[in-house]
Design a protein around this motif. Structure first.
Motif, PDB file in Angstrom:
ATOM      1  N   ALA A  77      29.514   3.467  -5.345  1.00  0.00           N
ATOM      2  CA  ALA A  77      28.197   3.343  -4.706  1.00  0.00           C
ATOM      3  C   ALA A  77      27.388   2.217  -5.350  1.00  0.00           C
ATOM      4  CB  ALA A  77      27.442   4.663  -4.817  1.00  0.00           C
ATOM      5  N   LEU A  78      27.421   2.145  -6.679  1.00  0.00           N
ATOM      6  CA  LEU A  78      26.667   1.083  -7.367  1.00  0.00           C
ATOM      7  C   LEU A  78      27.179  -0.288  -6.949  1.00  0.00           C
ATOM      8  CD1 LEU A  78      26.348   2.637 -10.936  1.00  0.00           C
ATOM      9  CD2 LEU A  78      24.457   2.056  -9.402  1.00  0.00           C
ATOM     10  N   GLY A  79      28.506  -0.418  -6.903  1.00  0.00           N
ATOM     11  CA  GLY A  79      29.089  -1.701  -6.511  1.00  0.00           C
ATOM     12  C   GLY A  79      28.724  -2.073  -5.081  1.00  0.00           C
ATOM     13  N   LEU A  80      28.793  -1.088  -4.197  1.00  0.00           N
ATOM     14  CA  LEU A  80      28.496  -1.387  -2.788  1.00  0.00           C
ATOM     15  C   LEU A  80      27.017  -1.694  -2.566  1.00  0.00           C
ATOM     16  CD1 LEU A  80      30.783   1.079  -0.804  1.00  0.00           C
ATOM     17  CD2 LEU A  80      30.833  -1.417  -0.750  1.00  0.00           C
ATOM     18  N   TYR A  81      26.139  -0.961  -3.253  1.00  0.00           N
ATOM     19  CA  TYR A  81      24.718  -1.278  -3.131  1.00  0.00           C
ATOM     20  C   TYR A  81      24.439  -2.673  -3.711  1.00  0.00           C
ATOM     21  CZ  TYR A  81      23.121   3.245  -1.397  1.00  0.00           C
ATOM     22  OH  TYR A  81      22.882   4.342  -0.621  1.00  0.00           O
ATOM     23  N   GLY A  82      25.105  -2.970  -4.818  1.00  0.00           N
ATOM     24  CA  GLY A  82      24.975  -4.321  -5.382  1.00  0.00           C
ATOM     25  C   GLY A  82      25.367  -5.365  -4.347  1.00  0.00           C
ATOM     26  N   PHE A  83      26.483  -5.109  -3.669  1.00  0.00           N
ATOM     27  CA  PHE A  83      26.952  -6.037  -2.647  1.00  0.00           C
ATOM     28  C   PHE A  83      25.957  -6.119  -1.495  1.00  0.00           C
ATOM     29  CE2 PHE A  83      29.513  -7.052   1.154  1.00  0.00           C
ATOM     30  CZ  PHE A  83      29.990  -8.296   0.763  1.00  0.00           C
ATOM     31  N   LEU A  84      25.351  -4.975  -1.141  1.00  0.00           N
ATOM     32  CA  LEU A  84      24.339  -4.978  -0.073  1.00  0.00           C
ATOM     33  C   LEU A  84      23.213  -5.961  -0.411  1.00  0.00           C
ATOM     34  CD1 LEU A  84      22.794  -3.724   2.435  1.00  0.00           C
ATOM     35  CD2 LEU A  84      21.805  -2.119   0.800  1.00  0.00           C
ATOM     36  N   TYR A  85      22.750  -5.905  -1.675  1.00  0.00           N
ATOM     37  CA  TYR A  85      21.659  -6.802  -2.059  1.00  0.00           C
ATOM     38  C   TYR A  85      22.133  -8.259  -2.156  1.00  0.00           C
ATOM     39  CZ  TYR A  85      18.366  -3.013  -2.759  1.00  0.00           C
ATOM     40  OH  TYR A  85      17.512  -1.954  -2.550  1.00  0.00           O
ATOM     41  N   VAL A  86      23.413  -8.456  -2.498  1.00  0.00           N
ATOM     42  CA  VAL A  86      23.959  -9.811  -2.477  1.00  0.00           C
ATOM     43  C   VAL A  86      23.909 -10.356  -1.047  1.00  0.00           C
ATOM     44  CG1 VAL A  86      26.068 -11.185  -2.740  1.00  0.00           C
ATOM     45  CG2 VAL A  86      25.443  -9.538  -4.499  1.00  0.00           C
ATOM     46  N   VAL A  87      24.297  -9.499  -0.076  1.00  0.00           N
ATOM     47  CA  VAL A  87      24.281  -9.929   1.326  1.00  0.00           C
ATOM     48  C   VAL A  87      22.844 -10.227   1.768  1.00  0.00           C
ATOM     49  CG1 VAL A  87      24.706  -9.163   3.698  1.00  0.00           C
ATOM     50  CG2 VAL A  87      26.426  -8.749   1.927  1.00  0.00           C
ATOM     51  N   LEU A  88      21.902  -9.359   1.370  1.00  0.00           N
ATOM     52  CA  LEU A  88      20.497  -9.605   1.729  1.00  0.00           C
ATOM     53  C   LEU A  88      20.013 -10.921   1.127  1.00  0.00           C
ATOM     54  CD1 LEU A  88      18.993  -6.021   1.235  1.00  0.00           C
ATOM     55  CD2 LEU A  88      19.360  -7.209   3.409  1.00  0.00           C
ATOM     56  N   HIS A  89      20.401 -11.142  -0.125  1.00  0.00           N
ATOM     57  CA  HIS A  89      20.054 -12.366  -0.853  1.00  0.00           C
ATOM     58  C   HIS A  89      20.546 -13.584  -0.064  1.00  0.00           C
ATOM     59  CE1 HIS A  89      19.108 -14.435  -4.626  1.00  0.00           C
ATOM     60  NE2 HIS A  89      20.326 -14.940  -4.720  1.00  0.00           N
ATOM     61  N   LEU A  90      21.784 -13.495   0.397  1.00  0.00           N
ATOM     62  CA  LEU A  90      22.394 -14.597   1.142  1.00  0.00           C
ATOM     63  C   LEU A  90      21.726 -14.763   2.511  1.00  0.00           C
ATOM     64  CD1 LEU A  90      24.786 -16.490   0.484  1.00  0.00           C
ATOM     65  CD2 LEU A  90      26.205 -15.016   1.908  1.00  0.00           C
ATOM     66  N   LEU A  91      21.338 -13.635   3.119  1.00  0.00           N
ATOM     67  CA  LEU A  91      20.673 -13.716   4.428  1.00  0.00           C
ATOM     68  C   LEU A  91      19.293 -14.355   4.295  1.00  0.00           C
ATOM     69  CD1 LEU A  91      21.601 -10.316   6.139  1.00  0.00           C
ATOM     70  CD2 LEU A  91      22.283 -12.613   6.839  1.00  0.00           C
ATOM     71  N   VAL A  92      18.585 -14.017   3.218  1.00  0.00           N
ATOM     72  CA  VAL A  92      17.281 -14.644   3.004  1.00  0.00           C
ATOM     73  C   VAL A  92      17.468 -16.153   2.892  1.00  0.00           C
ATOM     74  CG1 VAL A  92      15.344 -14.882   1.401  1.00  0.00           C
ATOM     75  CG2 VAL A  92      16.251 -12.619   1.901  1.00  0.00           C
ATOM     76  N   PHE A  93      18.482 -16.562   2.144  1.00  0.00           N
ATOM     77  CA  PHE A  93      18.754 -17.984   1.934  1.00  0.00           C
ATOM     78  C   PHE A  93      19.115 -18.682   3.246  1.00  0.00           C
ATOM     79  CE2 PHE A  93      22.230 -21.117   0.974  1.00  0.00           C
ATOM     80  CZ  PHE A  93      21.434 -22.112   0.423  1.00  0.00           C
ATOM     81  N   THR A  94      20.049 -18.098   4.004  1.00  0.00           N
ATOM     82  CA  THR A  94      20.539 -18.799   5.193  1.00  0.00           C
ATOM     83  C   THR A  94      19.617 -18.644   6.399  1.00  0.00           C
ATOM     84  OG1 THR A  94      21.891 -16.864   5.649  1.00  0.00           O
ATOM     85  CG2 THR A  94      22.973 -18.711   4.571  1.00  0.00           C
ATOM     86  N   VAL A  95      19.072 -17.434   6.588  1.00  0.00           N
ATOM     87  CA  VAL A  95      18.309 -17.187   7.814  1.00  0.00           C
ATOM     88  C   VAL A  95      16.825 -17.479   7.629  1.00  0.00           C
ATOM     89  CG1 VAL A  95      17.680 -15.483   9.551  1.00  0.00           C
ATOM     90  CG2 VAL A  95      19.990 -15.491   8.590  1.00  0.00           C
ATOM     91  N   LEU A  96      16.221 -16.889   6.595  1.00  0.00           N
ATOM     92  CA  LEU A  96      14.780 -17.075   6.419  1.00  0.00           C
ATOM     93  C   LEU A  96      14.464 -18.454   5.865  1.00  0.00           C
ATOM     94  CD1 LEU A  96      13.456 -13.695   4.959  1.00  0.00           C
ATOM     95  CD2 LEU A  96      13.359 -14.532   7.308  1.00  0.00           C
ATOM     96  N   ASP A  97      15.221 -18.853   4.830  1.00  0.00           N
ATOM     97  CA  ASP A  97      14.881 -20.079   4.127  1.00  0.00           C
ATOM     98  C   ASP A  97      15.364 -21.317   4.895  1.00  0.00           C
ATOM     99  OD1 ASP A  97      14.044 -21.826   2.245  1.00  0.00           O
ATOM    100  OD2 ASP A  97      15.234 -21.045   0.588  1.00  0.00           O
ATOM    101  N   TYR A  98      16.650 -21.373   5.194  1.00  0.00           N
ATOM    102  CA  TYR A  98      17.197 -22.562   5.855  1.00  0.00           C
ATOM    103  C   TYR A  98      17.350 -22.383   7.356  1.00  0.00           C
ATOM    104  CZ  TYR A  98      17.763 -25.008   1.498  1.00  0.00           C
ATOM    105  OH  TYR A  98      17.496 -25.679   0.327  1.00  0.00           O
ATOM    106  N   VAL A  99      16.803 -21.295   7.888  1.00  0.00           N
ATOM    107  CA  VAL A  99      16.765 -21.019   9.327  1.00  0.00           C
ATOM    108  C   VAL A  99      18.042 -21.435  10.050  1.00  0.00           C
ATOM    109  CG1 VAL A  99      14.844 -20.629  10.877  1.00  0.00           C
ATOM    110  CG2 VAL A  99      14.545 -22.223   9.022  1.00  0.00           C
ATOM    111  N   GLY A 100      19.184 -21.159   9.420  1.00  0.00           N
ATOM    112  CA  GLY A 100      20.459 -21.411  10.073  1.00  0.00           C
ATOM    113  C   GLY A 100      20.832 -22.880  10.247  1.00  0.00           C
ATOM    114  N   ASP A 101      20.115 -23.779   9.590  1.00  0.00           N
ATOM    115  CA  ASP A 101      20.445 -25.206   9.674  1.00  0.00           C
ATOM    116  C   ASP A 101      21.709 -25.477   8.850  1.00  0.00           C
ATOM    117  OD1 ASP A 101      20.623 -27.968   9.503  1.00  0.00           O
ATOM    118  OD2 ASP A 101      18.450 -28.251   9.443  1.00  0.00           O
TER     119      ASP A 101
END
Lengths: 317, 225
Positions: free
Chosen positions: B78-102
């Motif tokens: 569970a700890l590993g998977l939740y960690g991965f969940l936040y990694v994915v969120l981190h990456l989504l913030v970077f790609t979608v919110l920050d670089y808006v998919g450019d």
């Protein structure tokens, strides 16, 4: 809503403003958080009002830079500050700087000049105050549009008459670890120092700033007097200046001393020169979603490119 | 209830604890409390939570092997998977919110910054681990599952490297070094020689305390007479 434009002359003189603020602070403490939501500029009446003097009311919302982009809000400009003299946490500077003493204050101008002189704030005010809406591009990849109040530095430099030997201008910030807790970190070679080539310093865009949105400059933004060099990364615009020296050799600057490969002496905004951590090709305009492309010389290319004619800006970054 | 808590208390704690930061982020977003630079704030928060959870997941095995804390094993996945969940969120913030998919801009930025390369490598290594985290995959892969999941020994140090490369100065802000030391320590505990040495030390401590306990009891019995 009708917005009244506040002329600099209508603003309470800073020493009055500051002494009143000391009284107000007691009231503000008593009011606690209630005072935080209340807002208002200290009124011109001698009676202290029980409002927070740090957030002026009736700020104009229609200010734009020459590209038509709106100026950032007062709250944005005064709560997101890189001012390591206080703390490395941009959100905490406003709180830690709230009691910073900006009066009395003097700026000593010397070095290679004919007429060295120490200016107090009233002396500086005699150079006049005009509003300049500048973009500020931080090297960390964010930017704001800020309505500064100040006067071009060349007015002051002309008065002290630089000698022909003088080729650079060196600026120094206040060193006062009692007031500036960040200066107790011995890692940085305090005091903060910056420098410009003399022709950069004489350029009409180079502003000595004493105000913001028509109000006295808040401490977290570098009160009482700071520089604004809009075509360079923000850290070149040194805050809380106490010394200005005309010198012959390129002066050592704090960030260039700490990490020379990351922060050059010039540090002109340049989207083509990457930085190891932050995007310099793009920037995040505070208050805006997503990113926008960073412009060469932060959009001031037409005005300043001539200063660097023939220079390799990838080497002289 | 007490029986349930003893059996599942830690698991419940992990699920709740791991979801609280996400809840706080959503609440802060709704109330406009993510500073004037919300994208950066979300990037920092998701990254930090991911690191904490991944390091906690690395601590589970040593807690069991060395200190007999078997409960830790039940929350490791569970700890590993939740960690991965936040990694994915981190990456989504970077790609979608920050670089808006450019995409062009994202590629340019990734190639330009070592710290993003390190972070992205950590993410890539974690993907197969998250996918094969189920019991079904564990059964199907057998011995190879263990070997595959040793990739986490590479992924977490890469995440720490990602952090270390993006701070302005490790002298001025040594936090990544502390994380690095912690992770290295947790990895070292998996080296047989180190594990044996720690086990010996543990036994000595246990032995001493039990001797002390025995002596204490004798002394009290002698006195009570």
């Amino acid at each position: 809503m009708k917005l009244e434009k506040i002329r600099p002359s209508e603003i309470t003189p800073e020493h009055v403003y500051l002494s009143r603020r000391r009284v107000l602070r007691i009231g503000a403490l008593a009011l606690g958080t209630a005072a935080l939501s209340a807002c208002g500029l200290p009124s011109p009446s001698p009676e202290p009002t029980q409002t927070n003097p740090r957030v002026p009311k009736d700020l104009p919302t229609d200010k734009r830079d020459e590209f038509g982009d709106p100026a950032n809000r007062w709250e944005e400009i005064t709560n997101y500050n890189n001012f390591y003299e206080f703390t490395m946490d941009k959100q905490e500077v406003a709180r830690l700087a709230q009691n910073f003493k900006t009066s009395p204050w003097t700026v000593t101008v010397g070095g290679l000049v004919n007429r060295p002189r120490t200016y107090d704030l009233d002396d500086l005010r005699k150079f006049g105050e005009e509003e300049r809406i500048y973009r500020l591009r931080c090297v960390e990849g964010w930017s704001m549009v800020i309505p500064w109040l100040g006067f071009p530095l060349h007015k002051l430099l002309r008065e002290v008459e630089p000698l022909s030997k003088a080729r650079y201008v060196r600026f120094e910030s206040l060193f006062d670890p009692d007031q500036m807790p960040g200066q107790r970190l011995s890692f940085y070679p305090w005091p903060y120092a910056e420098g410009l080539r003399l022709d950069e310093a004489m350029h009409d865009l180079t502003l000595l700033v004493t105000g913001l949105y028509g109000h006295p400059l808040p401490p977290q933004n570098g009160a009482p007097v700071r520089l604004a060099v809009p075509w360079k990364y923000g850290f070149k615009s040194i805050k809380s200046i106490v010394r200005i020296d005309l010198v012959e050799e390129q002066p050592a600057t704090l960030w260039n001393t700490v990490a020379p490969h990351e922060y050059g002496f010039y540090s002109n905004v340049n989207p083509n020169k990457p930085h190891p951590r932050w995007s310099q090709a793009t920037e995040r305009r505070i208050g805006e979603p997503g990113r926008r492309r960073t412009l060469m010389f932060n959009g001031y290319e037409r005005q300043v490119a001539a200063l660097y004619a023939g220079m390799d800006l990838m080497k002289n970054y | 209830m007490r029986v349930w808590l003893r059996a599942h208390g830690l698991q419940a704690l992990v699920h709740i604890g791991a979801l609280i930061p996400l809840g706080v982020m959503i609440a802060d977003y709704a109330q406009d409390r993510l500073t004037v630079n919300p994208i950066q704030e979300l990037t920092l928060r998701t990254g930090k939570v991911a690191l904490v959870l991944l390091v906690l997941s690395l601590a589970c095995t040593p807690l069991n092997t060395l200190f007999g804390f078997r409960g830790a094993l039940r929350v490791r996945r569970a700890l590993g998977l939740y960690g991965f969940l936040y990694v994915v969120l981190h990456l989504l913030v970077f790609t979608v919110l920050d670089y808006v998919g450019d995409l062009a801009l994202i590629v340019q930025t990734v190639l330009e910054k070592y710290y993003i390369v390190a972070g992205l490598a950590a993410f890539v290594l974690l993907v197969p681990l998250a996918v094969t985290s189920t019991r079904g995959w564990q059964r199907r892969l057998g011995q190879r599952w263990r070997a595959l999941h040793r990739l986490v020994y590479l992924a977490v140090p890469l995440a720490v490297l990602h952090f270390a490369l993006l701070v302005k100065s490790l002298v001025g802000r040594p936090e990544p070094l502390l994380w690095g030391a912690l992770v290295l320590g947790l990895l070292a505990l998996r080296i047989p020689a180190v594990r044996r040495a720690v086990a010996r030390w543990r036994d000595r401590v246990r032995h001493t305390t039990s001797e002390w306990r025995v002596a204490n009891r004798k002394w009290r019995m002698a006195n009570s007479k």
